[in-house]
Scaffold this motif. Structure first.
Motif, PDB file in Angstrom:
ATOM      1  N   LEU A   1       3.677  -8.614 -11.513  1.00  0.00           N
ATOM      2  CA  LEU A   1       5.041  -8.786 -12.022  1.00  0.00           C
ATOM      3  C   LEU A   1       5.613 -10.029 -11.361  1.00  0.00           C
ATOM      4  O   LEU A   1       5.600 -10.149 -10.132  1.00  0.00           O
ATOM      5  CB  LEU A   1       5.908  -7.568 -11.684  1.00  0.00           C
ATOM      6  N   GLY A   2       6.103 -10.968 -12.174  1.00  0.00           N
ATOM      7  CA  GLY A   2       6.699 -12.186 -11.653  1.00  0.00           C
ATOM      8  C   GLY A   2       8.216 -12.127 -11.706  1.00  0.00           C
ATOM      9  O   GLY A   2       8.788 -11.519 -12.622  1.00  0.00           O
ATOM     10  N   MET A   3       8.866 -12.732 -10.738  1.00  0.00           N
ATOM     11  CA  MET A   3      10.324 -12.764 -10.696  1.00  0.00           C
ATOM     12  C   MET A   3      10.796 -14.142 -10.240  1.00  0.00           C
ATOM     13  O   MET A   3      10.177 -14.747  -9.350  1.00  0.00           O
ATOM     14  CB  MET A   3      10.878 -11.680  -9.762  1.00  0.00           C
ATOM     15  N   VAL A   4      11.862 -14.589 -10.866  1.00  0.00           N
ATOM     16  CA  VAL A   4      12.510 -15.846 -10.486  1.00  0.00           C
ATOM     17  C   VAL A   4      13.955 -15.520 -10.137  1.00  0.00           C
ATOM     18  O   VAL A   4      14.724 -15.074 -10.994  1.00  0.00           O
ATOM     19  CB  VAL A   4      12.465 -16.883 -11.619  1.00  0.00           C
ATOM     20  N   LEU A   5      14.302 -15.705  -8.887  1.00  0.00           N
ATOM     21  CA  LEU A   5      15.652 -15.424  -8.401  1.00  0.00           C
ATOM     22  C   LEU A   5      16.367 -16.749  -8.189  1.00  0.00           C
ATOM     23  O   LEU A   5      15.921 -17.592  -7.405  1.00  0.00           O
ATOM     24  CB  LEU A   5      15.594 -14.636  -7.090  1.00  0.00           C
ATOM     25  N   HIS A   6      17.489 -16.920  -8.910  1.00  0.00           N
ATOM     26  CA  HIS A   6      18.265 -18.159  -8.802  1.00  0.00           C
ATOM     27  C   HIS A   6      19.739 -17.800  -8.705  1.00  0.00           C
ATOM     28  O   HIS A   6      20.352 -17.390  -9.701  1.00  0.00           O
ATOM     29  CB  HIS A   6      18.014 -19.064 -10.008  1.00  0.00           C
ATOM     30  N   GLN A   7      20.272 -17.895  -7.501  1.00  0.00           N
ATOM     31  CA  GLN A   7      21.675 -17.566  -7.266  1.00  0.00           C
ATOM     32  C   GLN A   7      21.967 -16.156  -7.778  1.00  0.00           C
ATOM     33  O   GLN A   7      21.468 -15.194  -7.219  1.00  0.00           O
ATOM     34  CB  GLN A   7      22.566 -18.631  -7.903  1.00  0.00           C
TER      35      GLN A   7
END
Length: 311
Positions: free
Chosen positions: A91-97
């Motif tokens: 599972l991939g996640m991109v956390l941006h602010q």
């Protein structure tokens, strides 16, 4: 491809030169995205390699920060539909602010109910809270998988006690391989979860911090259980392999002993069956002497071997 945009914000496509705008907030999910879907979800085209990594089923758990964005992957246990074999899917996640984007190559049974619930919320939780909840689901998915594997070990043990067939041994081998994969994957997940717990975004949210710390502890417990179960399954395979070899040796010993018991009367019958002159062959009692001698010697050998426990 499934895209779940934030409930109160429309999704806009951005060019490769643009930076993800700060007003994109909330959570969105992509399943098997294409490059156009990736950009449409507000991600940079330069980061498409990360999305491609998630499509690889062998992708490991890791975390890296690039400026104000955090990229991370976690490995979830998945049970096969056809052969019930356990595998791992990233599972991939991109956390941006204040935004969180999750990516999957295919839907995962352990995450689908959570994503469906999030999709129908009019106001989804903060991205940090969603990340913490996913870590809890990750820990619970390993607990459930290990529980099922432990039950499979006990069931396979009962089968081996009765049958000792090759199929049961192969089943136990597959269980051992799954546990070994879990043990390795949990090491990476624990390291990634620890890095997540050190993120400033997490430390600024006390409830999320507690939830992440709890999930990290549960992952460590799951890793210890996987290690113990893997050792148990390996020991069982060694024990049953030794038992099978011992049974084979015992069977060969019994066959050898029986051959020795029947060898004496067979030898006497062979000697007095040749077409030549033999002592006492014209007497009427020689037949009974040979029969009684053969049976007596064989009976004595059988009693001796029985006393020694060879038969």
């Amino acid at each position: 491809m499934d895209v779940f945009p934030p409930a109160d914000h429309p999704v806009t496509a951005y060019s490769e030169e643009q930076i993800i705008p700060d007003q994109v907030k909330g959570w969105q999910h992509l399943t098997a995205p294409k490059p156009a879907d990736w950009v449409q979800a507000g991600q940079l085209a330069d980061d498409w390699d990360f999305a491609q990594d998630i499509l690889d089923p062998d992708e490991r758990s890791w975390l890296r920060r690039e400026e104000n964005r955090v990229f991370l992957t976690l490995q979830f246990p998945v049970r096969g539909i056809v052969d019930d074999a356990w595998t791992l899917r990233p599972l991939g996640m991109v956390l941006h602010q204040q935004s969180l984007t999750t990516l999957l190559a295919e839907d995962l049974p352990s995450l689908s109910p959570f994503f469906e619930q999030m999709e129908h919320l009019s106001s989804p939780p903060e991205s940090i809270e969603i990340l913490a909840a996913i870590l809890k689901i990750l820990a619970q998915s390993y607990e459930d998988a290990l529980h099922q594997l432990n039950m499979a070990i006990h069931e396979n043990e009962r089968q081996l006690d009765w049958t000792q067939s090759n199929g049961d041994f192969f089943t136990l081998l597959e269980i051992s391989k799954s546990l070994t994969r879990f043990e390795v994957a949990l090491v990476g997940n624990i390291a990634t979860a620890f890095k997540i717990s050190r993120l400033a975004e997490i430390r600024d949210d006390l409830p999320a911090t507690r939830q992440v710390d709890t999930a990290l502890l549960e992952l460590q417990v799951a890793h210890e259980r996987a290690r113990v179960y893997a050792g148990t399954s390996t020991s069982m395979m060694d024990a049953y392999a030794g038992m099978v070899q011992n049974n084979i040796n015992h069977g060969l010993k019994v066959v050898t002993v029986l051959a020795m018991i029947f060898y004496v009367p067979s030898m006497l019958a062979t000697l007095y069956g040749v077409n030549t002159t033999l002592p006492f062959q014209k007497t009427h009692w020689i037949f009974w002497v040979i029969v009684c001698s053969g049976l007596g010697i064989s009976g004595g050998l059988a009693a001796l071997f029985k006393r020694k426990g060879w038969i």
